[in-house]
Write a protein that holds these residues in place. Structure first.
Motif, PDB file in Angstrom:
ATOM      1  N   VAL A  41      53.412  53.508  33.343  1.00 28.73           N
ATOM      2  CA  VAL A  41      52.348  54.021  32.475  1.00 28.73           C
ATOM      3  C   VAL A  41      52.892  55.240  31.759  1.00 28.73           C
ATOM      4  O   VAL A  41      53.327  56.206  32.399  1.00 28.73           O
ATOM      5  N   THR A  42      52.880  55.188  30.425  1.00 26.55           N
ATOM      6  CA  THR A  42      53.351  56.307  29.600  1.00 26.55           C
ATOM      7  C   THR A  42      52.271  56.669  28.604  1.00 26.55           C
ATOM      8  O   THR A  42      51.976  55.883  27.692  1.00 26.55           O
ATOM      9  N   GLY A  43      51.677  57.860  28.780  1.00 23.16           N
ATOM     10  CA  GLY A  43      50.583  58.243  27.891  1.00 23.16           C
ATOM     11  C   GLY A  43      49.442  57.264  28.032  1.00 23.16           C
ATOM     12  O   GLY A  43      48.890  57.063  29.114  1.00 23.16           O
ATOM     13  N   GLU A  44      49.078  56.611  26.917  1.00 21.32           N
ATOM     14  CA  GLU A  44      48.026  55.598  26.936  1.00 21.32           C
ATOM     15  C   GLU A  44      48.608  54.207  26.735  1.00 21.32           C
ATOM     16  O   GLU A  44      47.950  53.328  26.164  1.00 21.32           O
ATOM     17  N   SER A  45      49.807  53.985  27.171  1.00 22.64           N
ATOM     18  CA  SER A  45      50.400  52.655  27.121  1.00 22.64           C
ATOM     19  C   SER A  45      50.794  52.229  28.530  1.00 22.64           C
ATOM     20  O   SER A  45      51.244  53.048  29.339  1.00 22.64           O
ATOM     21  N   ILE A  46      50.612  50.939  28.813  1.00 23.66           N
ATOM     22  CA  ILE A  46      50.882  50.391  30.131  1.00 23.66           C
ATOM     23  C   ILE A  46      51.945  49.301  29.980  1.00 23.66           C
ATOM     24  O   ILE A  46      51.762  48.358  29.200  1.00 23.66           O
ATOM     25  N   GLU A  47      53.029  49.420  30.712  1.00 22.01           N
ATOM     26  CA  GLU A  47      54.097  48.425  30.665  1.00 22.01           C
ATOM     27  C   GLU A  47      53.953  47.497  31.872  1.00 22.01           C
ATOM     28  O   GLU A  47      53.730  47.953  32.995  1.00 22.01           O
ATOM     29  N   LEU A  48      54.060  46.185  31.628  1.00 26.42           N
ATOM     30  CA  LEU A  48      53.839  45.186  32.664  1.00 26.42           C
ATOM     31  C   LEU A  48      55.141  44.491  33.043  1.00 26.42           C
ATOM     32  O   LEU A  48      56.114  44.502  32.281  1.00 26.42           O
ATOM     33  N   GLU A  49      55.110  43.852  34.192  1.00 27.25           N
ATOM     34  CA  GLU A  49      56.220  43.008  34.620  1.00 27.25           C
ATOM     35  C   GLU A  49      55.650  41.787  35.335  1.00 27.25           C
ATOM     36  O   GLU A  49      54.526  41.802  35.841  1.00 27.25           O
ATOM     37  N   GLY A  50      56.434  40.698  35.330  1.00 28.92           N
ATOM     38  CA  GLY A  50      56.010  39.487  36.009  1.00 28.92           C
ATOM     39  C   GLY A  50      54.922  38.721  35.301  1.00 28.92           C
ATOM     40  O   GLY A  50      54.224  37.909  35.924  1.00 28.92           O
ATOM     41  N   ILE A  51      54.734  38.976  33.994  1.00 32.14           N
ATOM     42  CA  ILE A  51      53.668  38.320  33.246  1.00 32.14           C
ATOM     43  C   ILE A  51      54.112  38.180  31.802  1.00 32.14           C
ATOM     44  O   ILE A  51      54.895  39.002  31.288  1.00 32.14           O
ATOM     45  N   THR A  52      53.636  37.165  31.127  1.00 31.67           N
ATOM     46  CA  THR A  52      53.828  37.024  29.692  1.00 31.67           C
ATOM     47  C   THR A  52      52.471  36.765  29.058  1.00 31.67           C
ATOM     48  O   THR A  52      51.608  36.108  29.656  1.00 31.67           O
ATOM     49  N   ALA A  53      52.256  37.295  27.860  1.00 30.25           N
ATOM     50  CA  ALA A  53      50.974  37.167  27.169  1.00 30.25           C
ATOM     51  C   ALA A  53      51.220  37.326  25.678  1.00 30.25           C
ATOM     52  O   ALA A  53      52.115  38.076  25.265  1.00 30.25           O
ATOM     53  N   PRO A  54      50.470  36.638  24.834  1.00 31.27           N
ATOM     54  CA  PRO A  54      50.670  36.750  23.390  1.00 31.27           C
ATOM     55  C   PRO A  54      50.176  38.088  22.850  1.00 31.27           C
ATOM     56  O   PRO A  54      49.348  38.769  23.478  1.00 31.27           O
ATOM     57  N   LEU A  55      50.674  38.458  21.674  1.00 36.95           N
ATOM     58  CA  LEU A  55      50.240  39.694  21.028  1.00 36.95           C
ATOM     59  C   LEU A  55      48.745  39.613  20.722  1.00 36.95           C
ATOM     60  O   LEU A  55      48.260  38.623  20.177  1.00 36.95           O
ATOM     61  N   GLY A  56      48.004  40.666  21.071  1.00 38.41           N
ATOM     62  CA  GLY A  56      46.559  40.688  20.869  1.00 38.41           C
ATOM     63  C   GLY A  56      45.757  40.145  22.025  1.00 38.41           C
ATOM     64  O   GLY A  56      44.513  40.174  21.984  1.00 38.41           O
ATOM     65  N   ALA A  57      46.410  39.638  23.070  1.00 34.28           N
ATOM     66  CA  ALA A  57      45.699  39.086  24.223  1.00 34.28           C
ATOM     67  C   ALA A  57      44.985  40.200  24.999  1.00 34.28           C
ATOM     68  O   ALA A  57      45.384  41.365  24.966  1.00 34.28           O
ATOM     69  N   ILE A  58      43.936  39.818  25.702  1.00 39.41           N
ATOM     70  CA  ILE A  58      43.147  40.755  26.498  1.00 39.41           C
ATOM     71  C   ILE A  58      43.485  40.559  27.969  1.00 39.41           C
ATOM     72  O   ILE A  58      43.413  39.437  28.493  1.00 39.41           O
ATOM     73  N   CYS A  59      43.871  41.647  28.613  1.00 39.93           N
ATOM     74  CA  CYS A  59      44.202  41.627  30.039  1.00 39.93           C
ATOM     75  C   CYS A  59      43.259  42.553  30.793  1.00 39.93           C
ATOM     76  O   CYS A  59      42.656  43.462  30.215  1.00 39.93           O
TER      77      CYS A  59
END
Length: 475
Positions: A41-59
């Protein structure tokens, strides 16, 4: 002997759900679970691992205390998705679980939303239950193609005399309202909502102060304006991704009404705060800053937003976008970019507001590109003469104010001086008043036709102040 009377029994059959709504939900639903975890987690961005998702997807990110936060995929760092939170971030930690919820932001829209105040996700903010039988749509959709857009040839009544008379707009036109802070943008939007001829009104309040939302709904919009309106609000304290989504949501709701064959008024306040929120997202995703810190994605998203409005074969969206110019600089990047994207612009002048001329529209700096195609020739001639009188007065205003201009030297300037007060009265309007399009244009034509008489009266008044040999009489 007991008498038996016939009694009527009413069997209440429950309403069946809308089949098309169910089909849409099944079509958009995920048929498998996609899980991952938080890597950083950096600032207001969250980096993920072990997952793939299209741009604009809701998690959905689930923290260790059990709370869930919706987030949106805004980019990738290598093969790892980067999320921007759509809600206020809770205590996240590396390893927290993440689940893919939707491939894109989905909304529920319909006529039952009129009179409601909702957030960027379509959830009610007014404390009332969400209406049923709504249809699912995507918040972000492609604009109509150029060949799907019929010409704009019908005038649109705004109810504001200065606009309908001198800056006539058309059904499906897109206009920018450029102004600094505290000049009267919100009041003008309220006048447009009350006086317009539109079947539905959609208002997007992006990045507004929290207290201003209810104030706008109660005091400026009013009960009559709210009855045919949908208000989408994302205040300044919400995450950047939610503020951006509010603009998309308001546009999607307007599109749903337009596709039903209705004439829609879309008011978005403000597109500048939309751009600022997109700047936060772009920088968090690792984009390089360019002009005044705005990354390239901002100038990519602006045309995608405004091009969704307009006229189609089904209906129209007449859109007004407020542009908050920094330091009253009309050439700052967002304002300069939008002037080239829109079909006209209205400039609100601080000096006019300080002189109590409301709405403080600077006619000479404003333009409706479609006006020549929307008005009759005699109205067009009156508009040209009115702008010329305003320009003549402005050109010599300093000389007139210090008494250095001598009347009689230039008949055009003399006419501009004579008609000045009447023109100022024409441009002023109380925010509670509504003026019809025909009355606004007819009043302008009559005012311009009276210019020669006003000049003559002004000359006779000057002559009455002179003695027979031409010297001034002490009054």
């Amino acid at each position: 002997m007991n008498q038996v009377t016939n009694q009527e029994f009413c069997i209440r059959i429950p309403a069946l759900p809308n089949v098309s709504v169910i089909e849409d939900r099944l079509r958009e639903a995920l048929h498998h679970r996609v899980l991952g975890r938080v890597a950083a987690v950096t600032g207001e961005s969250i980096e993920l691992e072990g997952i793939t998702a299209p741009l604009g997807a809701i998690c959905e990110v689930r923290s260790s205390n059990g709370s869930c936060t919706k987030s949106r995929v805004i980019g990738f760092r290598g093969s790892r998705p980067i999320l921007a939170p759509l809600e206020v971030m809770d205590s996240f930690a590396a390893g927290d679980s993440v689940k893919l919820v939707q491939n894109s932001l989905q909304l529920r829209v319909g006529d039952a939303l009129c009179g409601r105040v909702i957030d960027a996700f379509g959830r009610p903010l007014d404390g009332l239950a969400m209406p049923g039988n709504l249809t699912n749509v995507k918040a972000e959709q492609n604009p109509p193609t150029s060949m799907e857009r019929p010409p704009i040839n019908q005038p649109f009544q705004t109810g504001v005399q200065a606009i309908d008379g001198l800056l006539t707009c058309g059904q499906g036109q897109r206009i920018g309202i450029f102004a600094g802070s505290g000049i009267g943008k919100s009041t003008l939007l309220g006048m447009l909502a009350k006086g317009c001829h539109a079947d539905r009104i959609v208002i997007g309040l992006v990045g507004e102060r929290g207290r201003e939302v209810k104030e706008f709904v109660d005091n400026i919009l009013g009960e009559e304006g709210l009855s045919r309106s949908v208000v989408v609000a994302a205040t300044s304290d919400t995450p950047a991704a939610q503020r951006v989504s509010a603009a998309w949501t308001a546009t999607a709701i307007a599109e749903s009404f337009r596709d039903q064959g209705q004439h829609v008024l879309l008011l978005l306040d403000s597109v500048t705060r939309f751009a600022m929120a997109q700047r936060e997202i772009g920088l968090a995703a690792g984009e390089p800053p360019t002009t005044r810190g705005y990354p390239p994605s901002v100038f990519h998203e602006l045309p995608r937003l405004v091009e969704r409005a307009g006229r189609t074969s089904l209906g129209t969206i007449t859109a007004f976008y407020t542009v908050l110019v920094e330091g009253d600089d009309q050439n700052e990047p967002i304002a300069d970019s939008l002037r080239g994207l829109l079909d006209g612009h209205f400039v609100l002048d601080r000096a006019l507001a300080e002189a109590a001329q409301y709405p403080p529209i600077d006619i000479l700096s404003s333009l409706s590109r479609l006006q020549p195609n929307l008005v009759d020739q005699h109205v067009s001639d009156a508009v040209s003469k009115a702008r010329q009188y305003l320009a003549d007065y402005r050109r010599t205003e300093d000389l007139i104010s210090i008494g250095a201009y001598r009347k009689g030297n230039d008949e055009k300037i003399d006419t501009a001086i004579a008609i000045r007060d009447s023109m100022r009265d024409y441009l002023k309007q109380d925010f509670r008043q509504i003026c019809s399009l025909d009355d606004a244009q007819q009043s302008l034509v009559e005012l311009i036709n009276q210019a020669p008489r006003l000049l003559q009266d002004n000359q006779m008044a000057d002559m009455s102040r002179l003695d027979p040999v031409g010297t001034s009489v002490n009054l």
